[in-house]
Design a protein around this motif. Structure first.
Motif, short mmCIF file in Angstrom:
data_model
loop_
_atom_site.label_atom_id
_atom_site.label_comp_id
_atom_site.label_asym_id
_atom_site.label_seq_id
_atom_site.Cartn_x
_atom_site.Cartn_y
_atom_site.Cartn_z
N ASP A 129 0.83 -1.21 0.00
CA ASP A 129 0.00 0.00 0.00
C ASP A 129 0.86 1.25 0.00
O ASP A 129 0.57 2.22 -0.71
N HIS A 133 0.95 4.18 -2.94
CA HIS A 133 0.72 5.60 -2.69
C HIS A 133 1.92 6.44 -3.17
O HIS A 133 1.74 7.54 -3.70
N TYR A 136 1.64 6.78 -6.92
CA TYR A 136 0.60 7.72 -7.32
C TYR A 136 1.01 9.16 -7.03
O TYR A 136 0.71 10.07 -7.80
N THR A 155 -7.03 12.71 -4.06
CA THR A 155 -7.04 11.26 -4.28
C THR A 155 -6.63 10.97 -5.72
O THR A 155 -6.69 11.83 -6.60
N GLU A 159 -7.41 6.31 -4.14
CA GLU A 159 -6.50 6.24 -2.98
C GLU A 159 -6.29 7.65 -2.40
O GLU A 159 -6.14 8.61 -3.14
N ILE A 161 -4.14 10.00 -1.49
CA ILE A 161 -2.73 10.37 -1.60
C ILE A 161 -2.40 11.54 -0.69
O ILE A 161 -1.31 11.59 -0.09
N TRP A 164 -1.99 10.31 2.87
CA TRP A 164 -0.74 9.55 3.00
C TRP A 164 0.46 10.48 3.04
O TRP A 164 1.37 10.29 3.85
#
Length: 242
Positions: A129, A133, A136, A155, A159, A161, A164
């Protein structure tokens, strides 16, 4: 041509095609099959090594997934070309997942690295995961976004982003050296630490006041006698001598 040993050809189970193919493969590996026979079977599409054939099919699915997502850090439920490529990638990342033969394992690892050098994020201490991230985030920055513009609500491919990225900046000191370098290469800086304002403790305040009193002369006058009398010959608080 790749079929299971139990697959039949003809009615009534008269001919087990899978079992017959397994026998042909054994003869080919043993070197007892003639070249003419091998060529005829190859024209029919026989697969001599079913393990390599299955790997090749899944590798093609992995390549298709990477073209769409820019990474091989696929979640377990991901699919491509009607194959469960996410689960397959999870399997090959495990110890021994590329096969027990060293040469074959190295060859397969090189094939995966040719698609995406970061196919196994374990080398960086990241989870799948985390690697997804990071990939991306790299794509967003390559498209012209600035790190400061990637707020927690941003996102990509569903996801979070932005969330994160905020976590990585906040916990930058907890990342290992490789992770810090990869984040810093993207222009991401750790979140500045806020300095808390120091407030004096009660003991320090009391001590300061005590020192201030010690350095000043006392302004309090001596207290006169508190005795009072209403008798003649006396003034309030001071007896008279006769």
């Amino acid at each position: 041509m790749s079929v299971s040993q139990s697959q039949e050809r003809g009615g009534g189970g008269a001919f087990l095609l899978g079992r017959w193919l397994s026998g042909q493969r054994r003869a080919y590996r043993a070197g007892t099959m003639t070249g003419v026979r091998a060529a005829e079977l190859e024209e029919l599409g026989i697969v001599w090594d079913t393990a390599d054939h299955g790997f090749a099919e899944n590798l093609a699915a992995a390549r298709a997934y990477c073209r769409l997502h820019g990474t091989l850090a696929a979640p377990p439920g991901a699919s491509a070309l009607d194959l469960e490529v996410g689960q397959w990638l999870t399997t090959v990342r495990r110890v021994g997942g590329l096969g027990t033969a060293p040469e074959r394992a190295q060859r397969r690892a090189a094939q995966l690295a040719a698609i995406n050098i970061d196919w196994n994020p374990r080398e960086y201490g990241w989870t799948v995961d985390g690697q997804r991230h990071h990939a991306y985030l790299t794509q967003l920055l390559a498209d012209g976004a600035r790190p400061t513009a990637i707020v927690p609500e941003v996102t990509l491919h569903g996801e979070g982003i932005g969330r994160w990225l905020a976590t990585q900046r906040r916990n930058f000191s907890r990342l290992n050296g490789k992770q810090q370098r990869r984040i810093a290469t993207l222009g991401v800086k750790p979140q500045p630490t806020s300095r808390a304002r120091k407030t004096p403790t009660k003991t320090a305040v009391a001590g300061g006041r005590g020192r201030a009193r010690a350095g000043r002369p006392s302004r309090r006058a001596p207290r006169p006698s508190s005795s009072t009398s209403s008798g003649k010959g006396q003034r309030r608080g001071f007896p008279l001598e006769y």
